[in-house]
Design a protein around this motif. Structure first.
Motif, PDB file in Angstrom:
ATOM      1  N   PHE A  48       0.835  -1.196   0.000  1.00 24.08           N
ATOM      2  CA  PHE A  48       0.000   0.000   0.000  1.00 24.08           C
ATOM      3  C   PHE A  48       0.878   1.258   0.000  1.00 24.08           C
ATOM      4  O   PHE A  48       1.852   1.347   0.741  1.00 24.08           O
ATOM      5  CB  PHE A  48      -0.908   0.001   1.224  1.00 24.08           C
ATOM      6  N   ASN A  49       0.510   2.245  -0.831  1.00 23.05           N
ATOM      7  CA  ASN A  49       1.286   3.485  -0.925  1.00 23.05           C
ATOM      8  C   ASN A  49       0.850   4.448   0.178  1.00 23.05           C
ATOM      9  O   ASN A  49      -0.260   4.975   0.165  1.00 23.05           O
ATOM     10  CB  ASN A  49       1.083   4.121  -2.300  1.00 23.05           C
ATOM     11  N   MET A  50       1.744   4.704   1.130  1.00 23.09           N
ATOM     12  CA  MET A  50       1.426   5.565   2.263  1.00 23.09           C
ATOM     13  C   MET A  50       1.869   7.015   2.060  1.00 23.09           C
ATOM     14  O   MET A  50       1.648   7.850   2.951  1.00 23.09           O
ATOM     15  CB  MET A  50       2.084   5.009   3.534  1.00 23.09           C
ATOM     16  N   HIS A  51       2.476   7.337   0.941  1.00 27.89           N
ATOM     17  CA  HIS A  51       3.069   8.667   0.769  1.00 27.89           C
ATOM     18  C   HIS A  51       2.035   9.788   0.838  1.00 27.89           C
ATOM     19  O   HIS A  51       2.349  10.891   1.297  1.00 27.89           O
ATOM     20  CB  HIS A  51       3.844   8.729  -0.549  1.00 27.89           C
ATOM     21  N   ASP A  52       0.820   9.534   0.395  1.00 25.90           N
ATOM     22  CA  ASP A  52      -0.211  10.569   0.430  1.00 25.90           C
ATOM     23  C   ASP A  52      -1.232  10.327   1.540  1.00 25.90           C
ATOM     24  O   ASP A  52      -2.300  10.942   1.565  1.00 25.90           O
ATOM     25  CB  ASP A  52      -0.938  10.623  -0.925  1.00 25.90           C
ATOM     26  N   MET A  53      -0.886   9.474   2.465  1.00 23.35           N
ATOM     27  CA  MET A  53      -1.799   9.101   3.540  1.00 23.35           C
ATOM     28  C   MET A  53      -1.465   9.878   4.808  1.00 23.35           C
ATOM     29  O   MET A  53      -0.310   9.977   5.214  1.00 23.35           O
ATOM     30  CB  MET A  53      -1.685   7.590   3.803  1.00 23.35           C
ATOM     31  N   GLU A  54      -2.489  10.445   5.434  1.00 24.30           N
ATOM     32  CA  GLU A  54      -2.305  11.114   6.711  1.00 24.30           C
ATOM     33  C   GLU A  54      -2.547  10.107   7.836  1.00 24.30           C
ATOM     34  O   GLU A  54      -3.538   9.385   7.831  1.00 24.30           O
ATOM     35  CB  GLU A  54      -3.271  12.293   6.845  1.00 24.30           C
ATOM     36  N   ILE A  55      -1.628  10.077   8.784  1.00 24.23           N
ATOM     37  CA  ILE A  55      -1.786   9.167   9.916  1.00 24.23           C
ATOM     38  C   ILE A  55      -1.777   9.976  11.214  1.00 24.23           C
ATOM     39  O   ILE A  55      -1.188  11.052  11.284  1.00 24.23           O
ATOM     40  CB  ILE A  55      -0.692   8.074   9.949  1.00 24.23           C
ATOM     41  N   GLY A  56      -2.441   9.435  12.224  1.00 28.14           N
ATOM     42  CA  GLY A  56      -2.608  10.147  13.484  1.00 28.14           C
ATOM     43  C   GLY A  56      -1.359  10.207  14.335  1.00 28.14           C
ATOM     44  O   GLY A  56      -0.378   9.490  14.116  1.00 28.14           O
ATOM     45  N   ASP A  57      -1.427  11.045  15.358  1.00 28.16           N
ATOM     46  CA  ASP A  57      -0.279  11.245  16.250  1.00 28.16           C
ATOM     47  C   ASP A  57      -0.050  10.056  17.173  1.00 28.16           C
ATOM     48  O   ASP A  57       1.000   9.961  17.816  1.00 28.16           O
ATOM     49  CB  ASP A  57      -0.496  12.501  17.102  1.00 28.16           C
ATOM     50  N   ASN A  58      -1.032   9.151  17.256  1.00 25.02           N
ATOM     51  CA  ASN A  58      -0.886   7.993  18.144  1.00 25.02           C
ATOM     52  C   ASN A  58      -0.067   6.870  17.515  1.00 25.02           C
ATOM     53  O   ASN A  58       0.377   5.957  18.210  1.00 25.02           O
ATOM     54  CB  ASN A  58      -2.267   7.457  18.536  1.00 25.02           C
ATOM     55  N   VAL A  59       0.156   6.935  16.193  1.00 19.41           N
ATOM     56  CA  VAL A  59       0.874   5.852  15.510  1.00 19.41           C
ATOM     57  C   VAL A  59       2.328   5.821  15.980  1.00 19.41           C
ATOM     58  O   VAL A  59       3.048   6.809  15.904  1.00 19.41           O
ATOM     59  CB  VAL A  59       0.817   6.028  13.977  1.00 19.41           C
ATOM     60  N   LYS A  60       2.728   4.664  16.467  1.00 15.42           N
ATOM     61  CA  LYS A  60       4.083   4.495  16.993  1.00 15.42           C
ATOM     62  C   LYS A  60       4.968   3.666  16.072  1.00 15.42           C
ATOM     63  O   LYS A  60       6.193   3.752  16.140  1.00 15.42           O
ATOM     64  CB  LYS A  60       4.020   3.814  18.368  1.00 15.42           C
ATOM     65  N   ALA A  61       4.349   2.831  15.236  1.00 15.83           N
ATOM     66  CA  ALA A  61       5.121   1.921  14.402  1.00 15.83           C
ATOM     67  C   ALA A  61       4.383   1.604  13.111  1.00 15.83           C
ATOM     68  O   ALA A  61       3.151   1.531  13.082  1.00 15.83           O
ATOM     69  CB  ALA A  61       5.420   0.620  15.160  1.00 15.83           C
ATOM     70  N   VAL A  62       5.171   1.420  12.053  1.00 15.43           N
ATOM     71  CA  VAL A  62       4.655   0.970  10.760  1.00 15.43           C
ATOM     72  C   VAL A  62       5.521  -0.206  10.330  1.00 15.43           C
ATOM     73  O   VAL A  62       6.748  -0.106  10.331  1.00 15.43           O
ATOM     74  CB  VAL A  62       4.719   2.094   9.702  1.00 15.43           C
ATOM     75  N   ALA A  63       4.896  -1.315   9.986  1.00 16.17           N
ATOM     76  CA  ALA A  63       5.645  -2.521   9.628  1.00 16.17           C
ATOM     77  C   ALA A  63       5.288  -2.967   8.222  1.00 16.17           C
ATOM     78  O   ALA A  63       4.111  -3.206   7.916  1.00 16.17           O
ATOM     79  CB  ALA A  63       5.379  -3.652  10.612  1.00 16.17           C
ATOM     80  N   ARG A  64       6.306  -3.075   7.389  1.00 22.08           N
ATOM     81  CA  ARG A  64       6.140  -3.542   6.010  1.00 22.08           C
ATOM     82  C   ARG A  64       6.403  -5.044   5.979  1.00 22.08           C
ATOM     83  O   ARG A  64       7.509  -5.492   6.327  1.00 22.08           O
ATOM     84  CB  ARG A  64       7.119  -2.797   5.107  1.00 22.08           C
ATOM     85  N   ALA A  65       5.401  -5.818   5.591  1.00 25.80           N
ATOM     86  CA  ALA A  65       5.566  -7.267   5.458  1.00 25.80           C
ATOM     87  C   ALA A  65       6.268  -7.551   4.132  1.00 25.80           C
ATOM     88  O   ALA A  65       5.678  -7.990   3.155  1.00 25.80           O
ATOM     89  CB  ALA A  65       4.216  -7.966   5.523  1.00 25.80           C
ATOM     90  N   GLY A  66       7.545  -7.279   4.102  1.00 25.15           N
ATOM     91  CA  GLY A  66       8.375  -7.392   2.918  1.00 25.15           C
ATOM     92  C   GLY A  66       9.659  -6.617   3.161  1.00 25.15           C
ATOM     93  O   GLY A  66       9.844  -6.021   4.229  1.00 25.15           O
ATOM     94  N   ALA A  67      10.522  -6.608   2.169  1.00 21.42           N
ATOM     95  CA  ALA A  67      11.825  -5.973   2.369  1.00 21.42           C
ATOM     96  C   ALA A  67      11.841  -4.505   1.960  1.00 21.42           C
ATOM     97  O   ALA A  67      12.342  -3.641   2.684  1.00 21.42           O
ATOM     98  CB  ALA A  67      12.898  -6.739   1.598  1.00 21.42           C
ATOM     99  N   GLY A  68      11.280  -4.177   0.789  1.00 16.04           N
ATOM    100  CA  GLY A  68      11.344  -2.808   0.282  1.00 16.04           C
ATOM    101  C   GLY A  68      10.385  -1.884   1.011  1.00 16.04           C
ATOM    102  O   GLY A  68       9.279  -2.286   1.392  1.00 16.04           O
ATOM    103  N   VAL A  69      10.796  -0.639   1.222  1.00 18.40           N
ATOM    104  CA  VAL A  69       9.955   0.329   1.929  1.00 18.40           C
ATOM    105  C   VAL A  69       9.762   1.602   1.102  1.00 18.40           C
ATOM    106  O   VAL A  69       9.489   2.673   1.641  1.00 18.40           O
ATOM    107  CB  VAL A  69      10.540   0.676   3.324  1.00 18.40           C
ATOM    108  N   ASN A  70       9.876   1.477  -0.222  1.00 11.66           N
ATOM    109  CA  ASN A  70       9.690   2.646  -1.091  1.00 11.66           C
ATOM    110  C   ASN A  70       8.273   3.201  -1.024  1.00 11.66           C
ATOM    111  O   ASN A  70       8.038   4.354  -1.394  1.00 11.66           O
ATOM    112  CB  ASN A  70      10.018   2.287  -2.547  1.00 11.66           C
TER     113      ASN A  70
END
Length: 400
Positions: free
Chosen positions: A49-71
């Motif tokens: 999923f492309n997160m570049h244009d996604m707004e996330i809240g101030d409570n988010v502490k971690a983002v985990a990519r189920a894969g190697a690339g994080v582009n």
């Protein structure tokens, strides 16, 4: 339970793609809830999923990519906000390795082109066997035994490819100026070391690349590189399409300088190339790989939320202390002088003794974890977060 938040609520996990159920099962229902409609979860687990244009809240502490690339993740922005970004290196390595070796052999024997040609014989009826015997000569290939495979990047995937290619009686040259100690231990001593990438280019019959896309690697396969290579070299790209200058590749394929270009990243340019083998991004597309990545990503998120330990982060230093149930303070801060001293001084003001501590830095930021020896009731030590938060350079603080 020690791993619940101070307000008694559960940790909320949001997923942005279909994550294998075995991965979601890592989050026990007593302490976690999966809510894909949450506007402000504690952590996010995703695949592509492309997160570049996604707004996330101030409570988010971690983002985990189920894969190697994080582009697909705005890593630098999250770093400044103190959000740890995980990936799952090695979880899909075997799947990619198997497809690399399959493509290496199949393309060398012209299997892909031969199958496509054979399918076009539909409607020829009883003449098909004779047509096959007469036409197969155009697909005469070559064996990989005794040929030289150049492996650029000897990480989780590259090391597996190199070792298995040796078992297929290939000669293997490896190039990786940043090889880790763990990888070196897993790499066969029979893999020859190229001192420069030019040395690998010049001596390889086949070249496979397994490096991340950076400013230094973008377009690394270009006219200058092709000029050094052997005539008819086969190039396999299961890392990132942008590693290849596609205009130069098209010219090299047309002239025969590059015999085959096998890529997992087809686009309009690739589909027009002579002797390109476009694979529809199947590198990690196995049931086993998806499950391995989902489990690994979920475990890393769970461990971080419950204990503050960081493993396999792409933007923060790895840091870990065995969790014994003591109160733990974690601080993500600028990597500047006297930060640890100021943090420990704040703890001293509360008459709190330090049982264990770790401080790790990565670039402009650092991460400090401190276990408190005192018996403290409740999850929150009143005023402590605010006091540490006033220290210039502190980005985030948690009391676990």
């Amino acid at each position: 339970m020690h791993n619940k938040r101070g307000d008694g609520q559960l940790f909320t996990i949001q997923t942005l793609n279909n994550i294998a159920q075995c991965g979601l099962n890592v989050f026990d229902e007593e302490n976690f809830t999966i809510d894909n409609d949450s506007q402000n979860p504690d952590a996010i687990v995703l695949r592509s999923f492309n997160m570049h244009d996604m707004e996330i809240g101030d409570n988010v502490k971690a983002v985990a990519r189920a894969g190697a690339g994080v582009n697909n993740i705005p890593v630098s922005d999250y770093t400044e906000r103190g959000i740890v970004v995980f990936n799952t290196p090695g979880a899909n390595a075997n799947a990619v390795k198997e497809l690399v070796l399959t493509s290496l052999m199949a393309s060398s024997r012209n299997v892909f082109a031969g199958i496509a040609w054979t399918r076009d014989l539909q409607g020829q009826g009883d003449q098909i066997p004779k047509l096959v015997e007469a036409g197969k000569k155009q697909f005469v290939g070559k064996e990989i035994k005794g040929k030289t495979l150049g492996v650029i990047g000897l990480g989780a995937v590259g090391a597996l490819v190199a070792n298995d290619a040796l078992d297929l009686d290939m000669d293997v040259i490896g190039f990786d100026p940043f090889i880790s100690v763990d990888t070196a231990w897993n790499l066969s001593r029979n893999v020859q070391r190229a001192m420069t990438i030019e040395q690998l280019f010049a001596n390889s019959d086949y070249i496979t690349v397994h490096v991340p896309l950076t400013d230094n690697t973008k377009g690394m396969f270009n006219e200058k590189a092709f000029d050094i290579m052997k005539e008819g070299v086969h190039i396999l790209n299961f890392s990132r399409g942008e590693l290849v200058n596609e205009q130069d590749m098209a010219v090299a394929l047309e002239s025969g300088k590059v015999g085959k270009y096998i890529t997992d990243f087809p686009n309009e340019n690739v589909l027009k190339m002579k002797n390109a083998v476009p694979i529809p991004h199947l590198g990690a597309s196995t049931k086993e790989s998806e499950e391995n990545c989902a489990i690994m990503a979920s475990r890393q998120v769970k461990d971080f939320l419950e204990t503050g330990n960081i493993r396999n982060s792409v933007n923060m230093p790895n840091a870990s202390i065995p969790y014994t149930g003591k109160r733990r303070v974690t601080v993500y801060h600028r990597n500047i002088p006297n930060m640890v001293g100021q943090i420990t001084s704040a703890l001293s003001d509360y008459s709190l003794n330090i049982a264990d501590m770790v401080n790790r830095s990565r670039g402009d930021y650092a991460y400090t974890m401190i276990d408190i020896d005192n018996k403290v009731n409740g999850d929150v030590i009143p005023g402590l977060k605010e006091k540490i938060g006033q220290i210039e350079g502190v980005v985030t603080i948690r009391v676990i």
